[in-house]
Enzyme design. Structure first.
Site, mmCIF file in Angstrom:
data_model
loop_
_atom_site.group_PDB
_atom_site.id
_atom_site.type_symbol
_atom_site.label_atom_id
_atom_site.label_comp_id
_atom_site.label_asym_id
_atom_site.label_seq_id
_atom_site.Cartn_x
_atom_site.Cartn_y
_atom_site.Cartn_z
ATOM 1 N N HIS A 4 0.986 -1.442 0.086
ATOM 2 C CA HIS A 4 0.264 0.032 -0.717
ATOM 3 C C HIS A 4 0.775 1.521 -0.305
ATOM 4 O O HIS A 4 1.012 2.039 -0.793
ATOM 5 C CB HIS A 4 -0.967 -0.218 1.511
ATOM 6 N N GLU A 5 2.032 1.052 1.402
ATOM 7 C CA GLU A 5 2.962 2.434 0.887
ATOM 8 C C GLU A 5 3.501 2.534 -0.415
ATOM 9 O O GLU A 5 3.435 3.570 -0.591
ATOM 10 C CB GLU A 5 3.684 2.285 2.431
ATOM 11 N N HIS A 54 1.424 4.700 -3.021
ATOM 12 C CA HIS A 54 2.352 6.005 -2.963
ATOM 13 C C HIS A 54 3.388 6.830 -3.398
ATOM 14 O O HIS A 54 3.379 8.124 -3.776
ATOM 15 C CB HIS A 54 2.183 6.165 -1.069
ATOM 16 N N HIS A 73 -5.932 8.126 -1.694
ATOM 17 C CA HIS A 73 -6.771 6.827 -2.233
ATOM 18 C C HIS A 73 -8.264 7.084 -3.116
ATOM 19 O O HIS A 73 -9.123 7.097 -2.370
ATOM 20 C CB HIS A 73 -6.816 6.835 -0.503
#
Length: 139
Positions: A119-120, A123, A129
């Site tokens: 998930h990170e 980024h 999101h």
């Protein structure tokens, strides 16, 4: 999220191209790992090292760099990760919660740590999101 298939595909891609030397992609990885130094520090270090190692083929395929991967223990019990400086290749560090919000001696499952890491990593290229973020995460 089928991160196992993505990571396996990354392994095949990283080693399948004879025209690309291994060293050409050596930069695309986690460069430094830091823990908080709490009790059971060796377990924390292992979780971070294992996650960094498992996502390395994906990072190489996507040309993603993480200068520092850190354990963190935020006051907000719902916060699992944080990408500092993310987006546009400006990531300075990724911070991941490894321990339960209720006990520093109780670790989260590896699958949770790895999911947060993925998930990170997204980024690195997408901040909000939104549907674009989740499309990249689902790939």
């Amino acid at each position: 999220l089928d991160f196992r298939a993505d990571v396996c595909q990354g392994l095949r891609t990283a080693f399948a191209s004879p025209s690309m030397a291994k060293d050409d992609r050596a930069h695309y990885k986690v460069h430094e790992i830091k823990t908080l130094g709490y009790e059971e520090d060796a377990q924390a270090l292992k979780l971070l090292r294992d996650a960094a190692y498992q996502v390395q083929p994906l990072m190489r395929r996507r040309n993603w760099v993480v200068p520092t991967l850190k354990e963190f223990y935020p006051a907000n019990a719902n916060l699992l990760g944080l990408n500092v400086g993310g987006g546009g290749g400006q990531t300075k560090e990724i911070k991941i919660r490894l321990r339960s919000a209720y006990s520093k001696l109780s670790f989260l499952r590896y699958e949770s740590v790895l999911g947060t890491m993925l998930h990170e990593l997204v980024h690195n290229v997408r901040g909000p999101h939104d549907s674009i973020f989740y499309k990249i995460l689902d790939e």
